[in-house]
Design a protein around this motif. Structure first.
Motif, PDB file in Angstrom:
ATOM      1  N   PHE A 198    -120.481  25.755 -12.502  1.00  0.00           N
ATOM      2  CA  PHE A 198    -121.334  26.753 -11.858  1.00  0.00           C
ATOM      3  C   PHE A 198    -120.719  27.128 -10.523  1.00  0.00           C
ATOM      4  CE2 PHE A 198    -125.139  28.011  -9.344  1.00  0.00           C
ATOM      5  CZ  PHE A 198    -125.555  29.075 -10.139  1.00  0.00           C
ATOM      6  N   LEU A 199    -120.322  28.397 -10.395  1.00  0.00           N
ATOM      7  CA  LEU A 199    -119.732  28.918  -9.162  1.00  0.00           C
ATOM      8  C   LEU A 199    -118.527  28.094  -8.716  1.00  0.00           C
ATOM      9  CD1 LEU A 199    -123.021  29.658  -7.183  1.00  0.00           C
ATOM     10  CD2 LEU A 199    -121.734  31.189  -8.672  1.00  0.00           C
ATOM     11  N   GLY A 200    -117.715  27.684  -9.685  1.00  0.00           N
ATOM     12  CA  GLY A 200    -116.513  26.920  -9.368  1.00  0.00           C
ATOM     13  C   GLY A 200    -116.739  25.439  -9.177  1.00  0.00           C
ATOM     14  N   ILE A 201    -117.993  24.983  -9.301  1.00  0.00           N
ATOM     15  CA  ILE A 201    -118.320  23.563  -9.131  1.00  0.00           C
ATOM     16  C   ILE A 201    -118.479  22.926 -10.506  1.00  0.00           C
ATOM     17  CG2 ILE A 201    -119.961  21.914  -8.162  1.00  0.00           C
ATOM     18  CD1 ILE A 201    -120.754  24.103  -6.159  1.00  0.00           C
ATOM     19  N   GLN A 202    -117.653  21.931 -10.795  1.00  0.00           N
ATOM     20  CA  GLN A 202    -117.749  21.225 -12.073  1.00  0.00           C
ATOM     21  C   GLN A 202    -118.850  20.176 -12.000  1.00  0.00           C
ATOM     22  OE1 GLN A 202    -113.145  20.833 -11.702  1.00  0.00           O
ATOM     23  NE2 GLN A 202    -113.718  19.992 -13.696  1.00  0.00           N
ATOM     24  N   VAL A 203    -119.650  20.106 -13.025  1.00  0.00           N
ATOM     25  CA  VAL A 203    -120.735  19.131 -13.117  1.00  0.00           C
ATOM     26  C   VAL A 203    -120.446  18.229 -14.306  1.00  0.00           C
ATOM     27  CG1 VAL A 203    -123.215  18.786 -13.301  1.00  0.00           C
ATOM     28  CG2 VAL A 203    -122.334  20.825 -12.165  1.00  0.00           C
ATOM     29  N   ILE A 204    -120.090  16.991 -14.026  1.00  0.00           N
ATOM     30  CA  ILE A 204    -119.731  16.026 -15.068  1.00  0.00           C
ATOM     31  C   ILE A 204    -120.914  15.098 -15.293  1.00  0.00           C
ATOM     32  CG2 ILE A 204    -118.106  14.216 -15.734  1.00  0.00           C
ATOM     33  CD1 ILE A 204    -116.098  15.481 -13.767  1.00  0.00           C
TER      34      ILE A 204
END
Length: 384
Positions: A106-112
């Motif tokens: 989301f918006l260049g932020i990876q959520v693992i």
């Protein structure tokens, strides 16, 4: 506004078409899109958050749904999958949407996702910055700033490509969304974007070398107690060019870092106590906003939020209603802090400088101390 060629009315050459819908690319388009989307959501029972105008909240019969909007991207979460899918289905009837399922980027932020919660990182974005700058294969640096970087800068030649400098500095600023360990260093290089020198670019390169060695770093979001606590610090007269101080503070919700700020103070502080007091005031403003937002997210804060400060004089001024010549000019900040202490919104707590986590946001350190503070911020590799 002008008519496009072929549409001019000879009888009314100065008239233009009336738009029945906003055109993509016009200044009004984002506002019209936001109005149309939020109007539809309000008809479904959503209401605007008082703390964040881009957050809409749905509360009904123990069902909680949160709708966060960023231009034409949005996140939807809640405790009832059926209601979420029903609302998204109605949205798809009104708008051309792509449902991407569980969040991963989301918006260049990876959520693992993991068994213990989530991990936020910007590894892909950091790799792109290094590649675009030509430092994809550079040697890593142990810290983002050298310990002697606070000394007065000697006059050096202007950097030959200011546009490149501004592009990289802005990119690093966005990278600091998940990398508070580079927030102070990035703030330092961003102060010279108007007329960067060769020495400024050398400082910026040091940050890129550090990012290279910590490219997988980010911070986790895990379950735990949901109490807010904050840490605030200031570095008095740290800027050798204008002798202004640097404020830094960070806030945790339980074990999770959720907010941090690095900022040069607007005026010169006459003493270290004044610098710390102004930083304390800024931290308090952030804490009040977070308490209000937490209440809207059904995370009430019944106890006063503890703000940790390592300056006993600043704490004494906040608690003791005595004015003298040295504190007259900070009276407004005094009343602001004092009011919220009396109302049990916050509680000030002294903390030793050795345990002050916000130190990493105000000054450069040696590798040992920097690594210790980075660990306390919960900044770590994604596979740790």
């Amino acid at each position: 506004m002008r008519q496009p060629p072929g549409f001019v009315d000879p009888q009314q050459p100065d008239s233009v078409c009336k738009l029945h819908k906003s055109l993509y690319g016009l200044k009004q388009a984002p506002r019209q899109w936001f109005n149309k989307l939020t109007t539809f959501l309000q008809l479904q029972g959503f209401g605007f958050s008082r703390s964040d105008p881009s957050l809409l909240i749905f509360h009904k019969n123990h069902i909680q749904i949160y709708f966060l909007i960023y231009v034409d991207d949005f996140l939807v979460t809640g405790n009832d999958c059926f209601t979420i899918n029903h609302i998204l289905g109605q949205l798809q009837e009104q708008f051309a949407l792509k449902k991407l399922g569980q969040i991963s980027l989301f918006l260049g932020i990876q959520v693992i996702r993991s068994s213990t919660g989530y991990f936020l990182t910007q590894e892909h974005y950091a790799s792109k910055i290094l590649h675009d700058a030509g430092y994809a294969d550079c040697k890593p640096a142990p810290t983002p700033l050298a310990t002697n970087s606070k000394t007065a800068q000697t006059s050096t030649a202007p950097f030959h490509d200011p546009t490149l400098y501004r592009k990289l500095a802005g990119s690093l600023q966005y990278l600091s969304i998940t990398r508070p360990d580079i927030a102070f260093a990035t703030n330092t290089v961003c102060q010279h974007m108007q007329n960067p020198t060769d020495q400024d670019f050398k400082t910026l390169k040091r940050i890129l070398h550090y990012v290279k060695g910590t490219i997988t770093y980010g911070f986790p979001i895990t379950t735990g107690p949901l109490e807010l606590r904050a840490y605030t610090d200031a570095d008095w007269a740290s800027d050798a060019s204008d002798r202004k101080s640097i404020s830094g503070f960070c806030t945790f919700l339980g074990p999770n870092l959720i907010s941090w700020t690095v900022k040069k103070q607007a005026t010169v502080a006459k003493c270290s106590t004044e610098a710390e007091y102004r930083s304390l005031s800024s931290a308090l403003s952030d804490v009040i906003w977070l308490r209000r937002l937490a209440e809207e997210l059904q995370i009430p804060q019944p106890n006063p939020t503890i703000i940790h400060c390592d300056n006993t004089s600043a704490i004494a001024i906040a608690k003791n209603p005595v004015f003298h010549a040295r504190t007259k000019h900070i009276e407004i900040d005094y009343h602001f802090i004092r009011q919220h202490i009396n109302s049990n919104t916050v509680r000030l707590s002294h903390i030793s400088s050795n345990d002050q986590i916000a130190d990493i946001l105000t000054k450069p350190f040696s590798f040992t101390r920097f690594n210790e503070l980075r660990t306390k911020l919960n900044i770590r590799p994604s596979n740790a």
